[in-house]
Design an enzyme around this catalytic site. Sequence first.
Site, PDB file in Angstrom:
ATOM      1  N   GLU A 175       0.849  -1.178   0.040  1.00  0.00           N
ATOM      2  CA  GLU A 175      -0.143  -0.031   0.114  1.00  0.00           C
ATOM      3  C   GLU A 175       0.746   1.266  -0.087  1.00  0.00           C
ATOM      4  OE1 GLU A 175      -2.964  -0.211   3.084  1.00  0.00           O
ATOM      5  OE2 GLU A 175      -3.913  -1.758   2.004  1.00  0.00           O
ATOM      6  N   GLU A 381      -5.084  -8.633   1.122  1.00  0.00           N
ATOM      7  CA  GLU A 381      -5.806  -8.385   2.149  1.00  0.00           C
ATOM      8  C   GLU A 381      -7.190  -7.958   1.996  1.00  0.00           C
ATOM      9  OE1 GLU A 381      -4.235  -4.727   4.460  1.00  0.00           O
ATOM     10  OE2 GLU A 381      -2.353  -5.451   4.046  1.00  0.00           O
TER      11      GLU A 381
END
Length: 480
Positions: A175, A381
Site C-alpha cells: 500500500e 488483504e
Amino acid sequence: MTATDPRPHTTTRRFPAGFLWGAATAAYQIEGAAAEDGRTPSIWDTFSHTPGKVFEGHTGDVAVDHYHRFRDDVRMMADLGLNAYRFSVSWSRVQPTGRGPAVQKGLDFYRRLVDELLAAGIEPALTLYHWDLPQDLEDAGGWPERATAERFAQYAGIVAGALGDRVTRWTTLNEPWCSAFLGYGSGVHAPGRTEPVAALRAAHHLNLGHGLAVQALRAALPADRQLAVSLNLHEVRPLTGSAEDLDAARRIDAVGNRVWLGPMLEGAYPEDLFADTASVTDWSFVRDGDTAAINQPLDLLAINYYTPTVVSHVAEGEEKPQDDGHGNSAHSPWPGADSVAFHRAPGELTAMGWAVDPSALYDLLTRVSARYPGLPLVISENGAAYEDEVGADGTVHDPERAAYVHAHLDAVHRAMEEGVDVRGYFLWSLMDNFEWAYGYAKRFGAVHVDYTTLARTPKSSAQWYGRVARSGELVAPEEG
C-alpha cells in the site's frame, strides 16, 4: 452475493487446487521486541510515541509478541488449515539505519520463522516494506528523497540474499498510497507530515524504490521466484452520473490508483494526474529513465480491498463531506482533488465505519484484469473489524466477520468464473494487533488476542475459514 449475481445460491463455489489460502500480518503490528537484537526505531515507533498521534498512546513496543511466540503462532496457522502466510520484514530490524551491513540476529529471526512455516507446510509470502521506514532514513528526508529509493533496493538485496533460497513469493511494497499520502499528506500515519509536495515526491520515490527493488531481487533470486507489489486499489464510484461527479471519480482514480499502475505496469504516469496536480508541483523530481526503471515485469499483482470509495464534485464554498475512511485530518491525502467530496457508501458498516460491499471487489477484479490481461492477481488483504467479545465459555463468536469473508470470497469466485486469474486470498488479519493510529481499539483478527495475557483464541470465523481452506469449497458459515 448481490442482486446482480446471476448464479443460484445452491451453486457450489469450489476453488482450484493450488489456490493460496492464507492470512496476513505486518511486522510492526505484531512482532514487539522493539529494541531487541539490534533493532532501532522505525517511523512508527517514533509516531506512536508522539503524544496525540495514536489512540490512547498505544505503541507497538510489545504488540502481540510474535517475535517470541512465532512458533506457537505457526502451529496455530497449521491447526487452522492455512497453506500460506503473508508477513513483512522490519527494515530497521535487519538494517537499523537503512544503510550498511545487515544485523544477522535480525535476519536470523526471519530465517527461523520461514523454516518453521515450511516445516508446517505453509508457504511464506514475504513483504519487504509495510510502512516501517527506519527513523534514520526519515531524518535524512524519508520517501520524498530519491536516496531512500536507492537504499530500499540495497535492503531488498540483503533480504534476498538471506532468504532467497527458501522464500518463493516476494512483495516489494504494501500500500504505497498510504505511505505517501497518509504519511506525508494528511499526516494520520507515520511520519505524520502534512506536505502535499512531499506526498507526491514520496509517491514517485516509492514507485522508483519498487522498480529498483525488483531489479535487485531479480539479480539475487533464483529465476522461479515470483515478484509482486501490493496496492490498495480504490474502487471509485461517482455519487451520481453527472459529468462533474464522473470527473471527481476520474481525479481520485488518478491519484489513488493510476499513480501506481501507470508507471509500474505501463511505463508512464497518466497525463491527467500531472494536469490535476499542476498547482501543487511540476513533477520535476521525475528524472529521465525513472519510469523505465519503475516499469519492471511482475509475476503477480496483489490487491488489498476493504470497501468502495464514493465521490462527488463539490463547488467552492459548498459543504464538503470527507468520509474517505482514512482517518480525520484537516489536511487532505488527495492532492489535486480539492473539489472532490467523499461519501460513506450505503449498506452495513464494520467497526471501522466502512461499508460492506463485495460487489465492489468483483468490479475491481474484473476491471483490473481487463486492463492488464495475462497478469495474475492475488487478494493480499481483505477483512473486517468488529466489536468482538469473549463469551462466558471463553469462545469468541463473530458471525459478522465470517459473513463478510464469505461474501467477498464469493465475489472472488464469481470473478474467477468469468476468467479473472486470481491465485490466492489472504485474510486480514491473522490476529488482533496494533492497528496503526487506532492502536488496539480495532480488532481485525481471525484470532482473538487478550492484550493483557497475550493469549490467542481462534474466533468462530477462523474455524470456518480453516474448513474452507482445507476443502477449497466455499460453504456458507452456518453450514461449516
